[in-house]
Design a protein around this motif. Structure first.
Motif, short mmCIF file in Angstrom:
data_model
loop_
_atom_site.label_atom_id
_atom_site.label_comp_id
_atom_site.label_asym_id
_atom_site.label_seq_id
_atom_site.Cartn_x
_atom_site.Cartn_y
_atom_site.Cartn_z
N PHE A 6 0.83 -1.20 0.00
CA PHE A 6 0.00 0.00 0.00
C PHE A 6 0.86 1.25 0.00
CE2 PHE A 6 -2.23 -3.26 2.42
CZ PHE A 6 -3.48 -3.25 1.83
N ARG A 7 0.22 2.34 -0.33
CA ARG A 7 0.85 3.66 -0.23
C ARG A 7 0.47 4.27 1.12
NH1 ARG A 7 4.90 6.34 -3.22
NH2 ARG A 7 4.71 8.10 -1.91
N HIS A 8 -0.33 5.30 1.15
CA HIS A 8 -0.63 6.03 2.38
C HIS A 8 -1.80 5.43 3.16
CE1 HIS A 8 2.11 9.05 0.86
NE2 HIS A 8 1.44 9.03 -0.27
N SER A 57 7.45 10.93 -7.82
CA SER A 57 6.22 10.76 -7.05
C SER A 57 6.17 9.42 -6.31
CB SER A 57 5.00 10.90 -7.96
OG SER A 57 5.02 9.92 -8.98
N ASP A 58 7.08 8.49 -6.64
CA ASP A 58 7.13 7.20 -5.95
C ASP A 58 7.80 7.32 -4.58
OD1 ASP A 58 5.95 5.90 -8.13
OD2 ASP A 58 7.89 5.45 -9.05
N ASP A 59 8.47 8.42 -4.35
CA ASP A 59 9.17 8.67 -3.09
C ASP A 59 8.19 8.60 -1.93
OD1 ASP A 59 11.99 9.93 -2.29
OD2 ASP A 59 10.44 10.78 -0.98
N GLY A 60 8.59 7.97 -0.84
CA GLY A 60 7.77 7.98 0.36
C GLY A 60 7.63 6.62 1.01
N GLN A 61 6.64 6.53 1.87
CA GLN A 61 6.44 5.36 2.71
C GLN A 61 5.49 4.35 2.06
OE1 GLN A 61 4.36 5.61 6.67
NE2 GLN A 61 6.48 5.53 7.33
N TYR A 62 5.83 3.07 2.21
CA TYR A 62 5.02 1.96 1.71
C TYR A 62 4.78 0.99 2.86
CZ TYR A 62 6.05 3.59 -3.00
OH TYR A 62 6.14 4.35 -4.13
N LEU A 63 3.61 0.40 2.86
CA LEU A 63 3.25 -0.59 3.88
C LEU A 63 3.01 -1.92 3.19
CD1 LEU A 63 2.31 -1.39 6.78
CD2 LEU A 63 0.01 -0.74 6.05
N CYS A 64 3.62 -2.97 3.71
CA CYS A 64 3.42 -4.32 3.19
C CYS A 64 2.70 -5.14 4.25
CB CYS A 64 4.76 -4.97 2.86
SG CYS A 64 4.60 -6.69 2.31
#
Length: 82
Positions: A6-8, A57-64
Motif C-alpha cells: 500500500f501507499r498512504h 512521485s514514488d518517493d515515500g512510505q510503503y506498507l506491506c
C-alpha cells in the motif's frame, strides 16, 4: 497467502498478490504495469516489491501486509528516489 503493498492508506493498493497470482483490479492507476512481486524469495519469507520506471512521485512510505491461514504481519518501508 495474500500479500498487499500500500501507499498512504489501505485503499491505495500498489500491488496485490493472492493465492499464487498477481491481482491488478484494485491497483492504483499510477502503478499499473510498473510493479512486480519478486516471487523467487517468497519461500524464504522475502516479500520484495520491484517498482519499474521510478518517478519522483514514488518517493515515500510503503506498507506491506502478509496474511495466511495462521498469521498476519506488516512492515513499513521508506523509499527515497534520488
Amino acid at each position: 497467502m495474500e500479500i498487499r503493498w500500500f501507499r498512504h492508506q489501505f485503499s491505495e493498493i500498489v500491488h496485490h498478490y493472492r493465492n499464487g497470482e498477481d491481482q491488478y483490479g484494485e491497483q492504483l492507476r499510477e502503478y499499473q504495469g510498473r510493479t512486480e512481486l519478486v516471487k523467487a524469495g517468497l519461500s524464504q519469507g522475502s516479500l520484495d516489491l520491484r517498482i519499474l520506471d521510478l518517478r519522483p512521485s514514488d518517493d515515500g512510505q510503503y506498507l506491506c501486509t502478509a496474511r495466511n491461514a495462521d498469521s498476519y504481519t506488516e512492515a513499513t518501508v521508506e523509499l527515497e528516489v534520488a
